[in-house]
Design a protein around this motif. Structure first.
Motif, PDB file in Angstrom:
ATOM      1  N   ARG A 248      -2.224  10.795  -2.759  1.00 41.66           N
ATOM      2  CA  ARG A 248      -1.780   9.578  -2.065  1.00 41.66           C
ATOM      3  C   ARG A 248      -2.480   8.326  -2.598  1.00 41.66           C
ATOM      4  NH1 ARG A 248      -2.107  10.402   4.250  1.00 41.66           N
ATOM      5  NH2 ARG A 248      -4.168  11.203   3.700  1.00 41.66           N
ATOM      6  N   LEU A 249      -3.251   8.472  -3.652  1.00 41.29           N
ATOM      7  CA  LEU A 249      -3.867   7.301  -4.271  1.00 41.29           C
ATOM      8  C   LEU A 249      -2.785   6.371  -4.804  1.00 41.29           C
ATOM      9  CD1 LEU A 249      -6.891   8.543  -6.414  1.00 41.29           C
ATOM     10  CD2 LEU A 249      -6.973   6.917  -4.531  1.00 41.29           C
ATOM     11  N   SER A 250      -2.905   5.099  -4.542  1.00 44.34           N
ATOM     12  CA  SER A 250      -1.917   4.153  -5.057  1.00 44.34           C
ATOM     13  C   SER A 250      -2.067   4.035  -6.567  1.00 44.34           C
ATOM     14  CB  SER A 250      -2.109   2.781  -4.406  1.00 44.34           C
ATOM     15  OG  SER A 250      -3.310   2.182  -4.881  1.00 44.34           O
ATOM     16  N   PRO A 251      -0.980   3.775  -7.299  1.00 44.53           N
ATOM     17  CA  PRO A 251      -1.062   3.619  -8.749  1.00 44.53           C
ATOM     18  C   PRO A 251      -2.069   2.549  -9.182  1.00 44.53           C
ATOM     19  CG  PRO A 251       1.227   3.851  -8.079  1.00 44.53           C
ATOM     20  CD  PRO A 251       0.422   3.727  -6.824  1.00 44.53           C
ATOM     21  N   THR A 252      -2.192   1.487  -8.379  1.00 41.67           N
ATOM     22  CA  THR A 252      -3.140   0.425  -8.730  1.00 41.67           C
ATOM     23  C   THR A 252      -4.572   0.936  -8.699  1.00 41.67           C
ATOM     24  OG1 THR A 252      -1.675  -1.269  -7.836  1.00 41.67           O
ATOM     25  CG2 THR A 252      -3.983  -1.868  -8.120  1.00 41.67           C
ATOM     26  N   LYS A 253      -4.918   1.723  -7.671  1.00 39.48           N
ATOM     27  CA  LYS A 253      -6.278   2.261  -7.585  1.00 39.48           C
ATOM     28  C   LYS A 253      -6.532   3.263  -8.713  1.00 39.48           C
ATOM     29  CE  LYS A 253      -7.398   1.594  -2.723  1.00 39.48           C
ATOM     30  NZ  LYS A 253      -6.151   0.974  -2.257  1.00 39.48           N
TER      31      LYS A 253
ATOM     32  N   CYS B  99      -6.022  12.062 -10.149  1.00 37.82           N
ATOM     33  CA  CYS B  99      -4.800  12.320  -9.367  1.00 37.82           C
ATOM     34  C   CYS B  99      -4.605  13.829  -9.243  1.00 37.82           C
ATOM     35  CB  CYS B  99      -3.590  11.701 -10.056  1.00 37.82           C
ATOM     36  SG  CYS B  99      -3.713   9.944 -10.279  1.00 37.82           S
TER      37      CYS B  99
ATOM     38  N   GLU C 188     -11.277  -0.587  -1.108  1.00 31.27           N
ATOM     39  CA  GLU C 188     -10.558  -1.851  -0.968  1.00 31.27           C
ATOM     40  C   GLU C 188     -11.318  -3.056  -1.518  1.00 31.27           C
ATOM     41  OE1 GLU C 188      -7.543  -1.839   0.032  1.00 31.27           O
ATOM     42  OE2 GLU C 188      -7.477   0.248   0.724  1.00 31.27           O
TER      43      GLU C 188
ATOM     44  N   PRO D 247       0.860   1.257 -14.099  1.00 28.54           N
ATOM     45  CA  PRO D 247       2.034   1.929 -13.525  1.00 28.54           C
ATOM     46  C   PRO D 247       3.288   1.565 -14.312  1.00 28.54           C
ATOM     47  CG  PRO D 247       0.688   0.924 -11.796  1.00 28.54           C
ATOM     48  CD  PRO D 247       0.134   0.449 -13.098  1.00 28.54           C
TER      49      PRO D 247
ATOM     50  N   ASP E 184       4.222   9.564 -10.230  1.00 27.92           N
ATOM     51  CA  ASP E 184       4.083   8.187 -10.702  1.00 27.92           C
ATOM     52  C   ASP E 184       3.838   8.222 -12.206  1.00 27.92           C
ATOM     53  OD1 ASP E 184       4.232   6.766  -8.201  1.00 27.92           O
ATOM     54  OD2 ASP E 184       2.227   7.547  -7.738  1.00 27.92           O
TER      55      ASP E 184
END
Length: 617
Positions: free
Chosen positions: A594-599, A588, A156, A218, A193
């Motif tokens: 579950r990693l967010s696209p931004t990360k 990925c 974060e 993304p 994604d």
């Protein structure tokens, strides 16, 4: 010359090395022979000698001990003198401070934390690697005072901060870059994604090629031309490079073609992707080849899934005096893996046939299948070489014309087998259709002329070569303006400028083309003596770096050098974007879905750019 004196222990006053066995010593006070503690010199020590003195010669041992005690006192006195004015004895507070953990903001702690963050990005490690027992124990040994932050802190706070800092550094680099080329592609992760990639290619002032990742953004909208148009302009505006884009290398999808056209961005197709379509159109779509590859796939699959069959195949290779190799399974979406599968099957044909008879393997290839496999591999060899050439890290758009024309020439060679000729005709038709405007395209034509390994000699006709020259002259005049070079330039050539014939099948056909065009004269109407002089000069060796030529001649040919840095910054293929998404596949995974696209974008961006920027951010 100064004599270096090596101090040795005082115990040697009472012993001498044994004359017959240097792993032992003789006592000078009695007839005893003492081992030196090892069979080789690196294991020798004086422990046994000291014990012998202590047990057998007490007085001498006491004298030795007294001498060593005096030496230690003398050494301590020297140390105190050299540190006069300072307190060499640590205080209790100093000792306590050295045992206290680092604060979060301690410089040493911040540096370690930064390197842990870089490790996560560069090695595609999960954020919770900081919770792994082995990693924690390693850091505890290396720096006991360091306390690892939580995985949440890295995910974060630290990685986003690193992304922002590297972004600023990258923008500084782009400000000083006059022109760039872009490669782009779209990819979908295991989490469904979608991402669109933009990799940036440019030539530095030191004449080296650089690659940077601008985006792995993304992109979950429908992949229509309109959405590609909007996304592309948004990305380029964010980096403030819209006016610097020389050309964009993309795949052959109609959505990308339309999207980039609507965005007003020049584009060329990826050479590797186009060759894949040509091979599928003309070779892998032939019924006989379809049957061959299906049977070959099943045969390889049998050895992949049967350990008994695999071990028998490996043993058979050893019996035949071969280095044991395993079969290669192809991927339906990559034609070159089919080439590698058939090539390996042919290489192990004898061992496979013998093993099949011994084990009664349920799948076997007939003699006609083997013959077709050999012919197919021979045809595809030149495509495989071309794909590798286009996929090199430092390949430029200047190789497209020589590569495509070389392939066309290979396909025009007559073959007595009607099936083979049919494949060649279909592939030649597909290649000509896809590259029908290749030699009139300025991004290919000027890049080829400015590649000192090829120049005008690889065009299919003198008319095409002359047209390319006129394009180069126009571009040169646009840069030159009213300035004119008064004299014929003196060119600095590589000392080994003569091209040697290579065993490569691809370049064999290119050499033939260059030999035929070696007498091509420049147009007498040309008013640009600088261009004439450059084009008349001998071509450079095939393995040479074209940019090194321009580095040597930047003072003699300033405007051509500028054009070379402009046109040779474009790669022939979008391989850089595909490699970016290969790295994305390591980030990925099924276990990290579950990693967010931004990360994901942050991690990809750092993975590619930290090494390229030499970790300077």
């Amino acid at each position: 010359m100064a004599v270096v004196r090596i101090k040795r222990s005082g115990v040697w006053d009472y012993f001498a090395v044994n004359v017959t066995d240097d792993s032992k010593v003789s006592c000078l006070l009695c007839p005893a022979i003492i081992p030196r503690g090892g069979k080789e010199a690196k294991g020798y020590n004086t422990s046994n000698m000291r014990r012998h003195l202590e047990s057998k010669h007490g007085d001498e041992y006491a004298t030795l001990a007294a001498k060593e005690k005096e030496l230690i006192k003398e050494k301590d006195g020297n140390n105190k003198t050299s540190s006069a004015g300072s307190n060499s004895q640590p205080t209790i507070i100093d000792a306590l401070m050295k045992s206290q953990p680092f604060s979060f903001d301690h410089p040493r702690a911040k540096e370690i934390t930064k390197k842990v963050g870089e490790m996560i990005a560069l090695d595609s490690e999960p954020f919770n690697v900081v919770n792994h027992t082995g990693f924690s124990r390693l850091l505890k040994v290396l720096e006991p005072r360091y306390q690892l932050p939580s995985d949440k802190y890295f995910a974060e706070t630290l990685i986003p901060e690193m992304y922002c800092k590297v972004s600023l550094k990258l923008k500084d680099v782009l400000v000083s870059t006059s022109h760039i080329s872009i490669t782009t592609d779209v990819w979908s992760s295991v989490a469904q994604d979608s991402y669109i990639s933009l990799t940036c290619h440019y030539v530095t002032e030191e004449f080296t090629q650089k690659q940077l990742c601008l985006h792995a953004a993304p992109f979950n909208d429908r992949h229509t031309g309109e959405h590609i148009d909007n996304m592309m302009n948004k990305c380029l505006e964010e980096w403030d490079v819209s006016g610097k884009v020389h050309v964009i290398v993309r795949d052959n999808g109609s959505n990308f073609v339309a999207g980039l056209r609507d965005a007003g961005l020049p584009s060329i197709p990826c050479l590797a992707h186009t060759l894949q379509l040509v091979v599928k159109d003309g070779c892998l779509a032939q019924p006989a080849v379809v049957e061959l590859t299906a049977k070959a796939r099943k045969l390889v699959g049998h050895y992949k899934h049967s350990n008994v069959a695999l071990q028998s195949l490996l043993r058979m290779q050893e019996q035949l005096g071969l280095s044991p190799k395993r079969l290669i399974q192809d991927e339906a979406t990559r034609w070159n893996t089919t080439f590698y599968m058939l090539e390996r099957l042919i290489e192990l044909k004898v061992a496979i046939t013998a093993t099949g008879v011994e084990l009664e393997v349920p799948i076997e290839l007939s003699s006609s299948h083997w013959a077709l496999a050999e012919k197919t591999v021979k045809i595809l060899q030149v495509y495989e070489e071309a794909t590798r050439e286009a996929s090199g890290n430092y390949a430029t758009a200047g190789v497209v014309i020589p590569v495509v024309n070389s392939i066309m020439r290979s396909l025009e060679v007559f073959d007595s087998d009607s099936g083979v000729m049919k494949m060649k005709r279909e592939m030649l038709k597909s290649l000509k259709e896809r590259y029908r405007h290749m030699e009139s395209n300025e991004y290919y034509a000027i890049a080829t002329l400015l590649d000192p390994r090829f120049k005008q000699k690889v065009f299919s006709s003198s008319t095409s070569a002359a047209l390319a020259k006129q394009m180069l002259i126009a571009a040169h005049e646009a840069l030159e303006g009213e300035e004119r070079i008064p004299k014929r330039p003196r060119l600095e050539s590589d000392s080994s400028a003569i091209n040697k014939k290579k065993s490569s099948l691809l370049w064999k056909f290119c050499d033939e083309l260059m030999d035929e065009n070696s007498e091509t004269e420049s147009s007498p109407e040309s008013t640009q003596s600088v261009v004439d002089a450059y084009l008349k000069e001998a071509t450079q060796p095939r393995k040479s770096d074209p940019l090194s030529y321009w580095k040597r001649n930047q003072e003699n040919l300033p405007h051509l050098t500028n054009l070379a840095m402009h046109y040779l910054c474009a790669p022939p293929a979008s391989v850089a974007s595909e490699r970016l998404f290969s790295t994305a596949g390591n980030i990925c995974t099924e276990l990290r879905n579950r990693l967010s696209p931004t990360k994901v974008e942050y991690l990809l961006f750092l993975n590619k750019n930290l090494p390229a920027l030499d970790y300077d951010y």
